[in-house]
Scaffold this motif. Structure first.
Motif, short mmCIF file in Angstrom:
data_model
loop_
_atom_site.label_atom_id
_atom_site.label_comp_id
_atom_site.label_asym_id
_atom_site.label_seq_id
_atom_site.Cartn_x
_atom_site.Cartn_y
_atom_site.Cartn_z
N THR A 198 -8.63 -1.83 -7.85
CA THR A 198 -9.42 -1.52 -7.05
C THR A 198 -10.23 -0.12 -7.45
OG1 THR A 198 -7.13 -1.81 -5.96
CG2 THR A 198 -9.16 -0.89 -4.64
N LEU A 218 -11.88 -7.33 -6.54
CA LEU A 218 -11.59 -8.10 -5.48
C LEU A 218 -13.64 -8.80 -5.07
CD1 LEU A 218 -11.60 -4.97 -3.11
CD2 LEU A 218 -9.98 -6.16 -3.48
N TYR A 252 -5.80 -2.63 2.41
CA TYR A 252 -5.23 -3.39 0.90
C TYR A 252 -4.34 -2.82 -0.25
CZ TYR A 252 -6.63 -6.00 -3.15
OH TYR A 252 -6.55 -6.57 -4.15
N GLY A 270 -5.17 -12.77 -2.56
CA GLY A 270 -6.43 -12.66 -2.07
C GLY A 270 -6.84 -13.92 -2.36
N LEU A 296 -2.20 -9.71 3.78
CA LEU A 296 -3.32 -9.86 3.34
C LEU A 296 -4.50 -10.96 3.90
CD1 LEU A 296 -4.51 -8.71 0.74
CD2 LEU A 296 -4.31 -10.86 -0.68
#
Length: 304
Positions: A198, A218, A252, A270, A296
């Motif tokens: 991340t 992401l 997250y 996701g 999520l």
């Protein structure tokens, strides 16, 4: 044959966000090439500086040699020259060399050289590993410093001097001191890529250390949001960066940190949450629970 010289590739990669797509699997854990192609096609509607096929987010550690080649070829075909495609070189030195040569034959534009598996090694041994892979093809190489292949600044300088095709250093450690030492010693001879899980979390402070871009997992399920975040980082808009961190990234991370390996699993979670399932993760990773996918999904809805 690639249109990118190593120098051209370096300039391109540091100009924008980097895409690290997941690898799609069927329910019985076979590579779903059709699903992967659709995903790459969807992501290509958004501007990025490069696509890394079968990277860490793409579960390269669970792919066979043949599967890796198949995924790389699918990415090269689907992107069709719109952005450079970088392929993985992983495992033992011999295996990494074989993957590097296969990537060049497949039309990839560069390589992401992963840490070798299992064994610890000296700095001299790691420098030799990187150098042998660099010498195996004419492709530009980004080396990933992480796990059992953490390079100190002296080693990075040695690799850069010895290998003209080494163009980048991807940091998966997050040591401010080590990155400062590396940038101070090597400077702009290499490009610097953020490679922590991340990576958005660390993007703003690392920008001051020469880390001009990062691998965005992401981007897989929130591509427009990920590019807007990157733009805010590059503009050094602290208020906007921290607003987005508080709105999405930090909650997250709360889900991601519940189980080892979720840094990859949550990306597929996701995609499932937005109705673009990439299938399950392969063992030894485990999928998010259904309640976590729902949680999520609520977070994603807030930024959509």
């Amino acid at each position: 044959m690639t249109d990118y010289t190593p120098t051209d590739l370096a300039a391109q990669l540091k100009s924008g966000l980097l895409s690290f797509p997941v690898t799609h699997f069927t329910d019985d854990l076979e590579v779903d090439e059709g699903g992967y192609r659709k995903h790459v096609s969807w992501l290509s509607e958004h501007p990025v500086a490069g696509l890394f096929a079968a990277g860490g987010t793409g579960e390269v550690f669970s792919l066979t040699f043949e599967e890796t080649d198949r995924v790389v070829r699918a990415a090269v075909s689907e992107v069709n020259g719109a952005v450079p495609v970088l392929a993985p070189a992983s495992g033992s030195t011999h295996n990494a060399i074989a993957q590097a040569k296969a990537a060049e034959a497949a039309g990839a534009d560069g390589l992401l050289l992963m840490p070798p598996y299992l064994t610890e090694a000296s700095q001299a041994g790691l420098v030799e590993h990187v150098s042998r892979v660099c010498e195996a093809t004419g492709l530009g190489v980004v080396v990933y410093s992480r796990a059992n292949a953490v390079f100190n600044d002296v080693s990075v300088a040695q690799m850069a001097e010895r290998n003209p095709t080494l163009i980048g250093f991807k940091d998966g450690v997050g040591s401010i001191e080590q990155m400062t030492r590396t940038y101070a010693r090597v400077g702009d001879r290499l490009i610097y890529v953020g490679g922590l899980p991340t990576a958005e979390t660390f993007a703003l402070p690392l920008l001051q250390l020469g880390v001009s871009t990062y691998s965005s997992a992401l981007f897989n399920f929130a591509p427009a949001w990920a590019i807007e975040f990157y733009d805010a980082v590059r503009a050094q808009d602290r208020d906007e960066v921290y607003r987005r961190l508080n709105d999405f990234v930090l909650p997250y991370l709360d889900i991601r940190d519940r189980t080892s390996g979720y840094a990859v699993s949550i990306v597929k979670g996701g995609l499932k949450a937005i109705g673009r399932s990439a299938g399950p993760v392969r063992p030894p990773l485990t999928d998010l629970r259904e309640d976590e996918v729902a949680e999520l999904g609520e977070l994603i809805a807030r930024i959509s």
